[in-house]
Scaffold this active site. Sequence first.
Site, PDB file in Angstrom:
ATOM      1  N   SER A 126       0.839  -1.197   0.000  1.00 54.06           N
ATOM      2  CA  SER A 126       0.000   0.000   0.000  1.00 54.06           C
ATOM      3  C   SER A 126       0.873   1.246   0.000  1.00 54.06           C
ATOM      4  CB  SER A 126      -0.883   0.010   1.245  1.00 54.06           C
ATOM      5  OG  SER A 126      -0.071   0.253   2.380  1.00 54.06           O
ATOM      6  N   LYS A 127       0.209   2.365  -0.233  1.00 54.27           N
ATOM      7  CA  LYS A 127       0.926   3.645  -0.213  1.00 54.27           C
ATOM      8  C   LYS A 127       1.579   3.842   1.151  1.00 54.27           C
ATOM      9  CE  LYS A 127      -0.737   8.069   0.525  1.00 54.27           C
ATOM     10  NZ  LYS A 127       0.422   8.623   1.197  1.00 54.27           N
ATOM     11  N   ARG A 128       0.877   3.409   2.197  1.00 54.56           N
ATOM     12  CA  ARG A 128       1.410   3.563   3.552  1.00 54.56           C
ATOM     13  C   ARG A 128       2.719   2.792   3.740  1.00 54.56           C
ATOM     14  NH1 ARG A 128      -2.581   1.649   6.972  1.00 54.56           N
ATOM     15  NH2 ARG A 128      -4.147   2.114   5.393  1.00 54.56           N
ATOM     16  N   GLY A 138       4.907   2.260   1.445  1.00 55.33           N
ATOM     17  CA  GLY A 138       5.918   3.072   0.774  1.00 55.33           C
ATOM     18  C   GLY A 138       6.379   4.197   1.695  1.00 55.33           C
ATOM     19  N   ASP A 139       5.404   4.888   2.322  1.00 60.29           N
ATOM     20  CA  ASP A 139       5.747   6.004   3.229  1.00 60.29           C
ATOM     21  C   ASP A 139       6.609   5.486   4.384  1.00 60.29           C
ATOM     22  OD1 ASP A 139       4.128   7.473   1.612  1.00 60.29           O
ATOM     23  OD2 ASP A 139       2.418   7.549   3.005  1.00 60.29           O
TER      24      ASP A 139
END
Length: 518
Positions: free
Chosen positions: A274-276, A278-279
């Site tokens: 998920s994008k999270r 990646g962050d």
Amino acid sequence: MGSGVYLCAMFNKIRVRFAPSPTGGLHLGGVRTVLFNYLFAKKQGGDFIVRIEDTDQTRFVEGAEEYIFKCLEWCGLVPDESVVHGGEHAPYRQSERKQLYRQYAEQLVKDGHAYYAFDTTEELEAMRERLKTAGSNSLQYDHHVRMQMNNSLRLLPEETQVLLDKGTPYVIRIKVPANEFVSFTDMIRGDIEFDTNNVDDKVLLKADGMPTYHLAVVVDDHLMKISHAFRGEEWLPSAPVHILLWKHLFGLDNMPQWAHLPLILKPDGNGKLSKRDGDRLGFPVYAMDWTDPKTNELTKGFKEIGFLPEAFINLLAVLGWNDGSEQEIFSLEELVEKFSIDRVHKGGAKFDFEKAKWFNQEWIKKLPVSSFQFTVKEHFAANGITIQDDTYFVKVLELVKDRCSLLNDFFTQASFFFKAPANIDIDSIKPKWDEKKQLFFAELVRAYKLMPVWEHTELEKELKEIAAANQLKPGELMLPFRIMLVGGKFGPGVFDIAGMIGREETIQRIEHTLSIIG
Ligand code: GLU
């Protein structure tokens, strides 16, 4: 299934589609879906269509549609038909096709495969409460509960008509039969069967007259003559609803062949990336920078952190596919030639950012500098260095390209060719610095000032001669010399650097260090 026999009699051309909902940044999984659709179609001379699925107005995000097309353009995956490219099945934006869908929903009601549901939010909430209290493990609107609800199946036809005439808000729901099995053959997963007892009566047409995704996707795949539909695995649970709609509206023989693509997993393999993630782990998951228009939050993209589109496409292709050999580097043309859906894996593919960077590094080595020179130039400009001399710039890029895994690394690896380093790592020189070296470099400056030609082999020869005369090993002089020129312990050959930056700059940098090391 072997290649070449993908087209069933009902279709005279391979036509695939990518059908994004414009709700935000484009996840790398989305780009891989585009890529597999694209490769499959292009290998067989087919069409690649992009259809914007924006029927859920509550999820509309300003700018998301334009952004999707920019991402596709960057990747070089050009649609044959779309909102931007036009085509004979326009419009390609579902919100502009609104008036098209109702007739299909009404047809289903007429044929007994769908019904009007007048339930209010409160009634739906009460239904869920009742189910919870009764200890039901499903809170769905389905064949168990539909006959207790406010819909045209329970009401008398006259009662329904009165409600319709009064303009009571309603939705149209599919009537999923109880105790049946719905099956289809997925091109990746083989035969899949669903028990209809687990499928709810999904809304097909909403109170605002907009279709839901389920109705719109089926109607549009039919009207746009889609022959194959590859989409993410997360859509598999929706397949039984789509199959029932196909069966009732257009006949199963006309249904596209489906392939549900495996997920791209977190690096540890635990669930969907998920994008999270990646962050949290410090890498992008979106193709390009995305700024959320509501929060102004910027999420970094592969493009902007310095990936080449060739590498991005390549790394996505091999996330879940291989050609059966050890080959890992593929151009888009090669992928078109070699891709086969039979070799797409069923299991999810773990995303490894280090491996992704390796692909980019390989592509940086492989491509001529001219193909990314402009992007790097822009990055230099954004960091305060305006390139005046392109010939010199290209020479520099050639010299350092093997050291860069991201295009943005060029700045770190090469800014000193254009500007004296702001910081000199004196601490790395000091421990082995002495009077003898101080004198050596002073002598080197004098000699370099007098060199008839400024050329790297000559510079090296000169340094070695002076070193020998002073009983110094050239090896001990290289590190301080390098640090004087570039600021730290990195970069290509020292004499190449001196040769490139020129006499005046080389001398100035040596003298500067000599003055501060004192
Ligand atoms: N609109 C769906 C999405 O946003 C498309 C799913 C499909 O391809 O059927 O991903």
